[in-house]
Design an enzyme around this catalytic site. Structure first.
Site, short mmCIF file in Angstrom:
data_model
loop_
_atom_site.label_atom_id
_atom_site.label_comp_id
_atom_site.label_asym_id
_atom_site.label_seq_id
_atom_site.Cartn_x
_atom_site.Cartn_y
_atom_site.Cartn_z
N TYR A 143 0.84 -1.21 0.00
CA TYR A 143 0.00 0.00 0.00
C TYR A 143 0.88 1.26 0.00
CZ TYR A 143 -3.71 3.20 1.61
OH TYR A 143 -4.61 4.22 1.73
N ASP A 144 1.81 1.31 0.96
CA ASP A 144 2.61 2.53 1.13
C ASP A 144 3.44 2.81 -0.12
OD1 ASP A 144 1.65 1.88 3.62
OD2 ASP A 144 3.54 2.08 4.68
N ARG A 184 -10.72 -1.18 10.12
CA ARG A 184 -10.05 0.01 10.64
C ARG A 184 -10.55 0.30 12.05
NH1 ARG A 184 -10.03 3.77 5.28
NH2 ARG A 184 -11.79 2.45 4.75
N VAL A 186 -11.79 2.84 13.87
CA VAL A 186 -13.04 3.50 14.27
C VAL A 186 -14.22 2.55 14.06
CG1 VAL A 186 -14.63 5.39 13.78
CG2 VAL A 186 -12.18 5.84 13.85
N PHE A 189 -14.06 -0.42 16.66
CA PHE A 189 -14.44 -0.05 18.03
C PHE A 189 -15.97 0.18 18.13
CE2 PHE A 189 -10.15 1.89 19.66
CZ PHE A 189 -9.57 0.63 19.62
N ASP A 270 3.31 -1.03 12.53
CA ASP A 270 2.21 -0.11 12.88
C ASP A 270 2.83 1.23 13.29
OD1 ASP A 270 -0.89 -0.73 13.63
OD2 ASP A 270 -0.10 0.92 14.84
N GLN A 273 2.97 7.16 15.66
CA GLN A 273 2.25 8.43 15.78
C GLN A 273 1.94 9.00 14.40
OE1 GLN A 273 4.81 10.98 18.06
NE2 GLN A 273 6.47 10.88 16.57
P1 NAD Z 1 -12.71 1.94 0.31
O1 NAD Z 1 -12.04 0.61 0.38
O2 NAD Z 1 -14.03 2.13 0.95
O3 NAD Z 1 -12.84 2.44 -1.18
C1 NAD Z 1 -11.99 2.05 -2.22
C2 NAD Z 1 -12.83 1.81 -3.45
O4 NAD Z 1 -11.97 1.42 -4.54
C3 NAD Z 1 -13.84 0.66 -3.27
O5 NAD Z 1 -15.08 1.05 -3.77
C4 NAD Z 1 -13.23 -0.48 -4.07
O6 NAD Z 1 -14.20 -1.39 -4.54
C5 NAD Z 1 -12.53 0.29 -5.18
N1 NAD Z 1 -11.43 -0.47 -5.78
C6 NAD Z 1 -10.43 -1.13 -5.15
N2 NAD Z 1 -9.61 -1.70 -6.04
C7 NAD Z 1 -10.09 -1.38 -7.28
C8 NAD Z 1 -9.70 -1.67 -8.62
N3 NAD Z 1 -8.61 -2.41 -8.86
N4 NAD Z 1 -10.44 -1.19 -9.64
C9 NAD Z 1 -11.55 -0.44 -9.40
N5 NAD Z 1 -11.98 -0.14 -8.17
C10 NAD Z 1 -11.26 -0.60 -7.12
O7 NAD Z 1 -11.64 2.98 0.92
P2 NAD Z 1 -11.77 4.54 1.20
O8 NAD Z 1 -11.53 4.74 2.65
O9 NAD Z 1 -12.98 5.10 0.58
O10 NAD Z 1 -10.48 5.07 0.43
C11 NAD Z 1 -10.58 5.71 -0.83
C12 NAD Z 1 -9.19 6.19 -1.26
O11 NAD Z 1 -8.66 7.10 -0.28
C13 NAD Z 1 -8.19 5.06 -1.40
O12 NAD Z 1 -7.36 5.32 -2.51
C14 NAD Z 1 -7.37 5.16 -0.12
O13 NAD Z 1 -6.06 4.69 -0.30
C15 NAD Z 1 -7.40 6.65 0.16
N6 NAD Z 1 -7.21 6.94 1.58
C16 NAD Z 1 -8.22 6.72 2.50
C17 NAD Z 1 -8.01 6.98 3.84
C18 NAD Z 1 -9.08 6.81 4.88
O14 NAD Z 1 -8.82 7.05 6.06
N7 NAD Z 1 -10.29 6.43 4.53
C19 NAD Z 1 -6.75 7.44 4.27
C20 NAD Z 1 -5.74 7.62 3.33
C21 NAD Z 1 -5.98 7.38 1.98
N1 UDP Z 2 -6.19 -0.61 15.90
C1 UDP Z 2 -6.61 -1.07 17.14
N2 UDP Z 2 -7.68 -1.92 17.18
C2 UDP Z 2 -8.37 -2.30 16.09
C3 UDP Z 2 -7.94 -1.80 14.81
C4 UDP Z 2 -6.85 -0.97 14.76
O1 UDP Z 2 -6.02 -0.74 18.19
O2 UDP Z 2 -9.34 -3.06 16.22
C5 UDP Z 2 -5.04 0.32 15.85
C6 UDP Z 2 -3.98 -0.02 14.81
O3 UDP Z 2 -3.02 -0.92 15.33
C7 UDP Z 2 -3.38 1.37 14.53
C8 UDP Z 2 -4.58 2.31 14.72
O4 UDP Z 2 -5.54 1.58 15.47
O5 UDP Z 2 -2.41 1.68 15.49
C9 UDP Z 2 -5.21 2.76 13.40
O6 UDP Z 2 -5.46 1.60 12.63
P1 UDP Z 2 -6.23 1.64 11.24
O7 UDP Z 2 -6.16 0.26 10.69
O8 UDP Z 2 -7.56 2.26 11.44
O9 UDP Z 2 -5.40 2.65 10.32
P2 UDP Z 2 -3.83 2.89 10.01
O10 UDP Z 2 -2.98 2.00 10.88
O11 UDP Z 2 -3.70 2.57 8.58
O12 UDP Z 2 -3.62 4.32 10.35
#
Ligand code: NAD
Ligand code: UDP
Length: 310
Positions: A143-144, A184, A186, A189, A270, A273
Site C-alpha cells: 500500500y505505502d 479500521r 473506528v 471499536f 504499525d 504516531q
Molecule cells: P474503500 O475501500 O471504501 O474504497 C476504495 C474503493 O476502490 C472501493 O469502492 C473499491 O471497490 C474500489 N477499488 C479497489 N480496487 C479497485 C480496482 N482495482 N479497480 C476499481 N476499483 C477498485 O476505501 P476509502 O476509505 O474510501 O479510500 C478511498 C481512497 O482514499 C483510497 O485510494 C485510499 O487509499 C485513500 N485513503 C483513504 C483513507 C481513509 O482514512 N479512509 C486514508 C488515506 C488514503
Molecule cells: N487498531 C486497534 N484496534 C483495532 C484496529 C486498529 O487498536 O481493532 C489500531 C492499529 O493498530 C493502529 C490504529 O488503530 O495503530 C489505526 O489503525 P487503522 O487500521 O484504522 O489505520 P492505520 O494504521 O492505517 O492508520
C-alpha cells in the site's frame, strides 16, 4: 462538468459522488466493487447525472471527461494485505491509466494519496516536505510503496507532459458508510461497542492517530480541485491527535453498554504516531476541519446502529 471518480462506490468515493452530483456535475463512478458496495451509491442509481461502471482500474478505460478523481484502492490494512500484489498493481496501474486518460482528454486529475507515504514518521507533526520512513518490504509496503509510486507518476506526468494534477495526502478519515468489517480502528471499536463486545486495542494503545470526519475531508478535496494556487501534495486531515486508548474510551462513553478494553498483538510496522501539519491546506485552500471527534463519533455511531441493527 463531466467527472470520473474511480473507487466511487467506496466509503470516501460515494460521499464525493454525492457532493459532485449535488453540485450539478455528471458523474461516472468506476469501481470493481472489491471493498465498495452498491448500497453506498444505491440512492444515486437511476439519477440522470450518475452512472456506475463496473471495471478494474488496472485495465485501461476511455471516457470524455473534464476531471478525474482517482480513489480506487482498498484502504484498510486487512483489505489491502488480502492480495498485496493486486494492491500495488491497483495503485500503480490505476495511476498510469488515469494519467494517460487525463493527458489525452486534457482533464484535471486528482490522486488520493495517503499519510502512509510518511511511514512510521521520525518528524512530528508531518509536513508535506517530510520524505517519510517507509519499510519497502513489510506487510504494509504494498500500500505505502504503491501510493508513493503513484505520487511519482503524477509528478512525472506533470513535468513531462504538462498534465494538470492535484495530489492530496489523506490522514485517517471516518464516518457513515465505512464498512462494518472494514477492519479500521473506528469501525472496529464502534461495531464492537454496539454489539456489547470488548474493544480490541492493538499493543499498549498509546500509538496516536488523527481522525478527520468524512464531510470535512470531501470539502478539502473539492477545494483542492477548484483552485490553481497549488497542485500539492497537500495534507488533508484533522490535527487533533488521540491515542487508541483515548478513542476506545470515547467510543465506550458514546455507545454505553458493558464493553471493556482488551489488548491484542500490535500488527507489524504499525506507525507509532500520526498527525498532519495542515499549514498548507489552511494557506492555499482556506481549509480546516470543523467537526470535532466527539461529534463525528456520535454521527458515526448513529449510522452503524442502523447498519448493523444494534
Ligand atoms: P474503500 O475501500 O471504501 O474504497 C476504495 C474503493 O476502490 C472501493 O469502492 C473499491 O471497490 C474500489 N477499488 C479497489 N480496487 C479497485 C480496482 N482495482 N479497480 C476499481 N476499483 C477498485 O476505501 P476509502 O476509505 O474510501 O479510500 C478511498 C481512497 O482514499 C483510497 O485510494 C485510499 O487509499 C485513500 N485513503 C483513504 C483513507 C481513509 O482514512 N479512509 C486514508 C488515506 C488514503
Ligand atoms: N487498531 C486497534 N484496534 C483495532 C484496529 C486498529 O487498536 O481493532 C489500531 C492499529 O493498530 C493502529 C490504529 O488503530 O495503530 C489505526 O489503525 P487503522 O487500521 O484504522 O489505520 P492505520 O494504521 O492505517 O492508520
Amino acid at each position: 462538468m463531466r467527472v470520473l471518480v474511480t473507487g466511487g462506490a467506496g466509503f470516501l468515493g460515494s460521499h464525493l459522488c454525492d457532493r459532485l452530483v449535488a453540485a450539478g456535475d455528471d458523474v461516472i463512478c468506476l469501481d470493481n466493487l472489491f471493498t465498495g458496495r452498491k448500497s453506498n451509491i444505491a440512492h444515486m442509481l437511476g439519477h440522470p447525472q450518475f452512472e456506475l461502471i463496473r471495471h478494474d482500474v488496472i485495465d485501461p478505460f476511455k471516457f470524455e471527461v473534464d476531471q478525474i478523481y482517482n480513489l480506487a484502492c482498498p484502504a484498510s490494512p486487512p483489505h489491502y494485505q488480502f492480495n498485496p500484489i493486486k494492491t500495488t498493481k491497483t495503485s500503480v496501474m490505476g495511476a498510469i491509466n488515469c494519467l494517460g486518460l487525463a493527458k489525452r482528454v486534457k482533464a484535471r486529475v486528482f490522486q488520493a494519496s495517503t499519510s502512509e507515504v510518511y511511514g512510521d514518521p521520525a518528524i512530528h507533526p508531518q509536513p508535506e516536505s517530510y520524505w517519510g520512513n517507509v519499510n519497502p518490504i513489510g506487510r504494509r509496503s504494498c500500500y505505502d510503496e504503491g501510493k508513493r509510486v503513484a505520487e511519482t507518476l503524477f509528478f512525472d506526468y506533470h513535468r513531462e507532459n504538462g498534465v494538470d494534477i492535484r495530489v492530496v495526502r489523506i490522514f485517517n478519515t471516518y464516518g457513515p458508510r465505512m464498512h462494518p468489517n472494514d477492519g479500521r480502528v473506528v469501525s472496529n471499536f464502534i461495531v464492537q461497542a454496539l454489539r456489547g463486545e470488548d474493544l480490541t486495542v492493538y499493543g499498549d494503545g498509546l500509538q496516536t492517530r488523527s481522525f478527520c470526519f468524512v464531510d470535512d475531508l470531501i470539502e478539502g478535496f473539492l477545494r483542492l480541485m477548484k483552485q490553481t494556487e497549488t497542485i500539492g501534495p497537500i495534507n488533508i486531515g484533522n490535527p487533533g491527535e488521540f491515542t487508541m486508548l483515548e478513542l476506545a474510551e470515547l467510543v465506550i462513553e458514546k455507545v454505553g453498554g458493558p464493553s471493556k478494553i482488551v489488548h491484542r498483538e500490535l500488527p507489524a510496522d504499525d506507525p507509532k504516531q500520526r498527525k498532519p501539519d495542515i499549514t498548507l491546506a489552511r494557506k492555499h485552500l482556506g481549509w480546516e476541519p470543523t467537526i470535532p471527534l466527539a461529534e463525528g463519533i456520535e454521527r458515526t455511531v448513529a449510522y452503524f446502529r442502523k447498519e448493523i441493527g444494534a
